[in-house]
Design a protein around this motif. Structure first.
Motif, PDB file in Angstrom:
ATOM      1  N   SER A   1     -15.950  14.722  -2.186  1.00 22.38           N
ATOM      2  CA  SER A   1     -15.795  15.940  -1.391  1.00 22.38           C
ATOM      3  C   SER A   1     -15.473  15.626   0.070  1.00 22.38           C
ATOM      4  CB  SER A   1     -17.046  16.792  -1.591  1.00 22.38           C
ATOM      5  OG  SER A   1     -17.582  17.192  -0.406  1.00 22.38           O
ATOM      6  N   ARG A   2     -16.049  14.546   0.610  1.00 16.84           N
ATOM      7  CA  ARG A   2     -15.774  14.220   2.038  1.00 16.84           C
ATOM      8  C   ARG A   2     -14.365  13.679   2.258  1.00 16.84           C
ATOM      9  NH1 ARG A   2     -19.952  10.281   4.510  1.00 16.84           N
ATOM     10  NH2 ARG A   2     -18.838  10.610   6.438  1.00 16.84           N
ATOM     11  N   TYR A   3     -13.829  13.011   1.256  1.00 17.99           N
ATOM     12  CA  TYR A   3     -12.513  12.389   1.464  1.00 17.99           C
ATOM     13  C   TYR A   3     -11.358  13.242   0.931  1.00 17.99           C
ATOM     14  CZ  TYR A   3     -14.668   8.144   3.209  1.00 17.99           C
ATOM     15  OH  TYR A   3     -15.369   7.255   3.982  1.00 17.99           O
ATOM     16  N   ALA A   4     -11.700  14.329   0.212  1.00 15.00           N
ATOM     17  CA  ALA A   4     -10.611  15.151  -0.361  1.00 15.00           C
ATOM     18  C   ALA A   4      -9.778  15.764   0.756  1.00 15.00           C
ATOM     19  CB  ALA A   4     -11.214  16.256  -1.223  1.00 15.00           C
ATOM     20  N   CYS A   5      -8.492  15.533   0.718  1.00 15.54           N
ATOM     21  CA  CYS A   5      -7.570  16.171   1.665  1.00 15.54           C
ATOM     22  C   CYS A   5      -6.152  15.956   1.119  1.00 15.54           C
ATOM     23  CB  CYS A   5      -7.715  15.619   3.084  1.00 15.54           C
ATOM     24  SG  CYS A   5      -7.264  13.906   3.262  1.00 15.54           S
ATOM     25  N   PRO A   6      -5.199  16.756   1.587  1.00 15.96           N
ATOM     26  CA  PRO A   6      -3.855  16.658   0.998  1.00 15.96           C
ATOM     27  C   PRO A   6      -3.242  15.263   1.113  1.00 15.96           C
ATOM     28  CG  PRO A   6      -4.037  18.613   2.365  1.00 15.96           C
ATOM     29  CD  PRO A   6      -5.290  17.831   2.588  1.00 15.96           C
ATOM     30  N   GLN A   7      -3.629  14.502   2.141  1.00 18.97           N
ATOM     31  CA  GLN A   7      -3.032  13.160   2.320  1.00 18.97           C
ATOM     32  C   GLN A   7      -3.623  12.138   1.347  1.00 18.97           C
ATOM     33  OE1 GLN A   7      -4.405  14.924   4.773  1.00 18.97           O
ATOM     34  NE2 GLN A   7      -2.771  15.366   6.216  1.00 18.97           N
ATOM     35  N   LEU A   8      -4.790  12.435   0.773  1.00 15.92           N
ATOM     36  CA  LEU A   8      -5.420  11.443  -0.106  1.00 15.92           C
ATOM     37  C   LEU A   8      -4.665  11.370  -1.429  1.00 15.92           C
ATOM     38  CD1 LEU A   8      -7.781   9.461  -0.113  1.00 15.92           C
ATOM     39  CD2 LEU A   8      -9.070  11.140  -1.417  1.00 15.92           C
ATOM     40  N   LYS A   9      -4.126  10.185  -1.729  1.00 18.10           N
ATOM     41  CA  LYS A   9      -3.205  10.089  -2.863  1.00 18.10           C
ATOM     42  C   LYS A   9      -3.651   9.134  -3.963  1.00 18.10           C
ATOM     43  CE  LYS A   9       0.206  12.519  -0.901  1.00 18.10           C
ATOM     44  NZ  LYS A   9      -0.034  13.921  -0.890  1.00 18.10           N
ATOM     45  N   SER A  10      -4.563   8.202  -3.654  1.00 17.86           N
ATOM     46  CA  SER A  10      -4.933   7.274  -4.731  1.00 17.86           C
ATOM     47  C   SER A  10      -6.316   6.680  -4.513  1.00 17.86           C
ATOM     48  CB  SER A  10      -3.900   6.135  -4.824  1.00 17.86           C
ATOM     49  OG  SER A  10      -4.236   5.079  -3.954  1.00 17.86           O
TER      50      SER A  10
ATOM     51  N   GLU B   1      -9.074  13.763  -9.268  1.00 15.21           N
ATOM     52  CA  GLU B   1      -7.740  14.001  -9.841  1.00 15.21           C
ATOM     53  C   GLU B   1      -6.681  13.116  -9.190  1.00 15.21           C
ATOM     54  OE1 GLU B   1      -6.876  18.185  -9.668  1.00 15.21           O
ATOM     55  OE2 GLU B   1      -8.382  18.646 -11.169  1.00 15.21           O
ATOM     56  N   LEU B   2      -7.072  11.871  -8.874  1.00 13.51           N
ATOM     57  CA  LEU B   2      -6.127  10.944  -8.242  1.00 13.51           C
ATOM     58  C   LEU B   2      -5.855   9.754  -9.161  1.00 13.51           C
ATOM     59  CD1 LEU B   2      -7.645  10.813  -4.649  1.00 13.51           C
ATOM     60  CD2 LEU B   2      -5.523  11.943  -5.333  1.00 13.51           C
ATOM     61  N   PRO B   3      -4.657   9.173  -9.071  1.00 13.98           N
ATOM     62  CA  PRO B   3      -4.395   7.961  -9.859  1.00 13.98           C
ATOM     63  C   PRO B   3      -5.039   6.744  -9.199  1.00 13.98           C
ATOM     64  CG  PRO B   3      -2.497   8.493  -8.505  1.00 13.98           C
ATOM     65  CD  PRO B   3      -3.509   9.583  -8.258  1.00 13.98           C
ATOM     66  N   VAL B   4      -5.206   5.689  -9.989  1.00 14.10           N
ATOM     67  CA  VAL B   4      -5.692   4.412  -9.446  1.00 14.10           C
ATOM     68  C   VAL B   4      -4.457   3.612  -9.020  1.00 14.10           C
ATOM     69  CG1 VAL B   4      -6.947   2.297  -9.983  1.00 14.10           C
ATOM     70  CG2 VAL B   4      -7.628   4.454 -11.041  1.00 14.10           C
ATOM     71  N   SER B   5      -4.482   3.074  -7.779  1.00 11.15           N
ATOM     72  CA  SER B   5      -3.282   2.364  -7.323  1.00 11.15           C
ATOM     73  C   SER B   5      -3.467   0.845  -7.264  1.00 11.15           C
ATOM     74  CB  SER B   5      -2.822   2.883  -5.960  1.00 11.15           C
ATOM     75  OG  SER B   5      -3.797   2.609  -4.996  1.00 11.15           O
ATOM     76  N   ALA B   6      -4.703   0.363  -7.103  1.00  8.01           N
ATOM     77  CA  ALA B   6      -4.893  -1.096  -7.046  1.00  8.01           C
ATOM     78  C   ALA B   6      -6.283  -1.470  -7.525  1.00  8.01           C
ATOM     79  CB  ALA B   6      -4.668  -1.602  -5.624  1.00  8.01           C
ATOM     80  N   LEU B   7      -6.386  -2.701  -8.045  1.00  8.76           N
ATOM     81  CA  LEU B   7      -7.665  -3.209  -8.558  1.00  8.76           C
ATOM     82  C   LEU B   7      -7.956  -4.542  -7.876  1.00  8.76           C
ATOM     83  CD1 LEU B   7      -6.904  -2.533 -12.348  1.00  8.76           C
ATOM     84  CD2 LEU B   7      -8.435  -1.180 -10.887  1.00  8.76           C
ATOM     85  N   SER B   8      -9.135  -4.645  -7.272  1.00 10.29           N
ATOM     86  CA  SER B   8      -9.509  -5.873  -6.556  1.00 10.29           C
ATOM     87  C   SER B   8     -10.695  -6.511  -7.262  1.00 10.29           C
ATOM     88  CB  SER B   8      -9.850  -5.521  -5.108  1.00 10.29           C
ATOM     89  OG  SER B   8     -10.639  -6.525  -4.535  1.00 10.29           O
ATOM     90  N   PHE B   9     -10.644  -7.837  -7.438  1.00 12.09           N
ATOM     91  CA  PHE B   9     -11.658  -8.464  -8.296  1.00 12.09           C
ATOM     92  C   PHE B   9     -12.105  -9.812  -7.747  1.00 12.09           C
ATOM     93  CE2 PHE B   9      -7.325  -8.692  -9.679  1.00 12.09           C
ATOM     94  CZ  PHE B   9      -7.064 -10.056  -9.712  1.00 12.09           C
ATOM     95  N   GLY B  10     -12.175  -9.945  -6.431  1.00 15.34           N
ATOM     96  CA  GLY B  10     -12.680 -11.176  -5.854  1.00 15.34           C
ATOM     97  C   GLY B  10     -12.682 -11.096  -4.340  1.00 15.34           C
ATOM     98  N   PRO B  11     -13.510 -11.914  -3.685  1.00 18.06           N
ATOM     99  CA  PRO B  11     -13.632 -11.835  -2.224  1.00 18.06           C
ATOM    100  C   PRO B  11     -12.556 -12.626  -1.483  1.00 18.06           C
ATOM    101  CG  PRO B  11     -15.236 -13.369  -3.112  1.00 18.06           C
ATOM    102  CD  PRO B  11     -14.475 -12.829  -4.285  1.00 18.06           C
ATOM    103  N   GLY B  12     -11.768 -13.401  -2.215  1.00 18.08           N
ATOM    104  CA  GLY B  12     -10.781 -14.252  -1.541  1.00 18.08           C
ATOM    105  C   GLY B  12      -9.509 -13.503  -1.217  1.00 18.08           C
TER     106      GLY B  12
ATOM    107  N   ASP C   1       4.517  11.041   7.300  1.00 15.43           N
ATOM    108  CA  ASP C   1       4.737  10.571   5.954  1.00 15.43           C
ATOM    109  C   ASP C   1       3.550   9.682   5.561  1.00 15.43           C
ATOM    110  OD1 ASP C   1       6.172  10.058   3.759  1.00 15.43           O
ATOM    111  OD2 ASP C   1       7.586   8.665   4.709  1.00 15.43           O
ATOM    112  N   VAL C   2       2.390  10.334   5.297  1.00 12.88           N
ATOM    113  CA  VAL C   2       1.138   9.572   5.144  1.00 12.88           C
ATOM    114  C   VAL C   2       0.632   9.609   3.703  1.00 12.88           C
ATOM    115  CG1 VAL C   2      -1.304   9.492   5.805  1.00 12.88           C
ATOM    116  CG2 VAL C   2       0.411  10.094   7.507  1.00 12.88           C
ATOM    117  N   ALA C   3       0.220   8.443   3.202  1.00 11.71           N
ATOM    118  CA  ALA C   3      -0.564   8.405   1.950  1.00 11.71           C
ATOM    119  C   ALA C   3      -1.875   7.715   2.283  1.00 11.71           C
ATOM    120  CB  ALA C   3       0.175   7.621   0.872  1.00 11.71           C
ATOM    121  N   ALA C   4      -2.984   8.407   2.040  1.00 13.16           N
ATOM    122  CA  ALA C   4      -4.287   7.766   2.249  1.00 13.16           C
ATOM    123  C   ALA C   4      -4.800   7.269   0.902  1.00 13.16           C
ATOM    124  CB  ALA C   4      -5.265   8.748   2.862  1.00 13.16           C
TER     125      ALA C   4
END
Ligand SMILES: Nc1nc2c(ncn2[C@@H]2O[C@H](COP(=O)(O)OP(=O)(O)OP(=O)(O)O)[C@@H](O)[C@H]2O)c(=O)[nH]1
Ligand SMILES: [Mg+2]
Length: 363
Positions: free
Chosen positions: A289-298, A321-332, A268-271
């Motif tokens: 192209s290198r990361y495309a695979c059925p488990q890649l979800k976001s 063709e993947l949704p965005v799941s998280a946004l990171s905006f700082g090193p802390g 039950d994997v989501a990458a």
């Protein structure tokens, strides 16, 4: 290069036929309105290079090439480069046909803005055709079709194993820790394990162990097939596992790496592909192209605070063709990552407002 003409009752219908038969990599060479006995119809001439098309997860999942053209096992680098140049030239030819006069002033301003943000011509063309069909149509719903958001939280993401993958140094480990801590904070009773799958090489595992200890999360090391199998045996005792994958070496693909550690099938994997918005377009194409695979979800975007334009977010959404799941905006560690929401994405792209600032403004 294969060239074909498609007809539809309007531009959208003809474009849908292009996409269905040639896929997203198709280049639009010409669009025109023609009259026939039945009235007006739209004719689109499109081309596709069968060898350089980036396979989409959908294409890889069912093992068939959706364009109907067989892909050879290997694409010679010089041909890929030559095709990119041809594509650029074709795009330069097509661009004047993006007749901005066919749009309303508001739509025109939005498209021009996206162009300055380095949104690629394929995305612009898709948006242009959608808008052209209805001068009243606002741009955001159209963009939501290109780059949907599906915020990372266990209520939505019900897979047990979450793999964080991506190029070296983009912020995979930090994103994983922060999302695991958010999850623990939201559901203190959930049994969460963080897993270092870097074969003891990276310093990231020390950081992972440290924060896992502090936050009361379980910690395991599982970089090899044997260690992962051991972990999978005890995984019944966890509700969620966050797996930190190191950057891929050489030409290794994510599918090969998941296979090597026994996560390719039956789990039950989501990458999640972690990315920063300042790579060159050719690098994004190669990463897709290198990361495309059925488990890649976001897609998880990091280092937004260090970027000066955000067109890459739309370009990569189209490529993968993947949704965005998280946004990171700082090193802390604190207040520097959020589950993605569409309004945050548009504020980022159109106003350069980071999600954190948006939260503060709203508060
Ligand atoms: N400015 C900024 N820095 C970030 C962000 N996310 C991560 N970083 C920093 O980027 C550096 C690398 O972060 P890591 O999480 O170790 O990256 P990684 O992808 O796991 O790196 P490797 O495991 O070495 O491939 C650290 O110094 C982080 O603090 C971000 O959103 N903004
Ligand atoms: Mg790391």
């Amino acid at each position: 290069m294969h060239v074909k003409t498609f007809k539809g009752i309007d531009a959208q219908a003809a474009l849908a036929k292009v996409k269905a038969e040639l896929g997203d990599e198709a280049i639009i060479l010409n669009t025109k309105t023609v009259r026939n006995a039945a009235g007006k119809c739209c004719e689109i001439t499109a081309a596709i290079d069968p060898r350089s098309a980036v396979p989409t997860p959908r294409q890889q999942a069912d093992g068939r090439e959706a364009t109907g053209f067989p892909l050879p096992d290997e694409t010679p680098a010089d041909w890929a480069c030559e095709w990119r140049q041809i594509k650029d030239q074709l795009m330069a030819l097509v661009k004047p046909q993006l007749n901005m006069d066919e749009l309303s002033p508001r739509q025109r301003v939005a498209i021009k803005y996206l162009e300055r943000e380095e949104v690629d011509t394929q995305v612009l063309l898709r948006v242009f055709l959608d808008l052209k069909a209805d001068p009243e149509r606002p741009i955001l719903p159209v963009l939501e079709g290109v780059a949907p958001c599906y915020g990372f939280e266990s209520k939505k993401w019900q897979q047990k194993f979450h793999v964080f993958a991506g190029p070296h140094g983009v912020g995979k480990t930090l994103s994983l820790i922060r999302l695991a801590l958010r999850e623990k904070h939201a559901r203190p009773k959930s049994r969460i394990c963080v897993v270092a799958a870097d074969q003891g090489q990276g310093k990231g595992r020390l950081v992972l162990r440290h924060y896992a200890d502090l936050a009361g999360l379980a910690f395991r090391e599982a970089g090899s097939l044997e260690e992962m199998q051991e972990f999978l045996k005890e995984s019944e005792t966890f509700d969620m596992a966050f797996i930190d994958l190191p950057g891929l070496c050489g030409q290794t693909t994510l599918a090969e790496r998941l296979d090597a550690i026994g996560l390719a099938n039956g789990f039950d994997v989501a990458a999640h592909l972690v990315l920063a918005p300042y790579f060159a377009p050719s690098q994004y194409a190669q990463i897709a192209s290198r990361y495309a695979c059925p488990q890649l979800k976001s897609l998880i975007w990091t280092k937004l605070d260090e970027a000066c334009s955000f067109g890459a977010l739309l370009n990569m959404a189209r490529l993968t063709e993947l949704p965005v799941s998280a946004l990171s905006f700082g090193p802390g560690l604190k207040n520097s990552i959020v589950p993605a929401q569409s309004d945050m994405l548009w504020r980022l792209i159109f106003k350069h407002t980071l999600p954190g600032n948006h939260a503060e403004q709203a508060a």
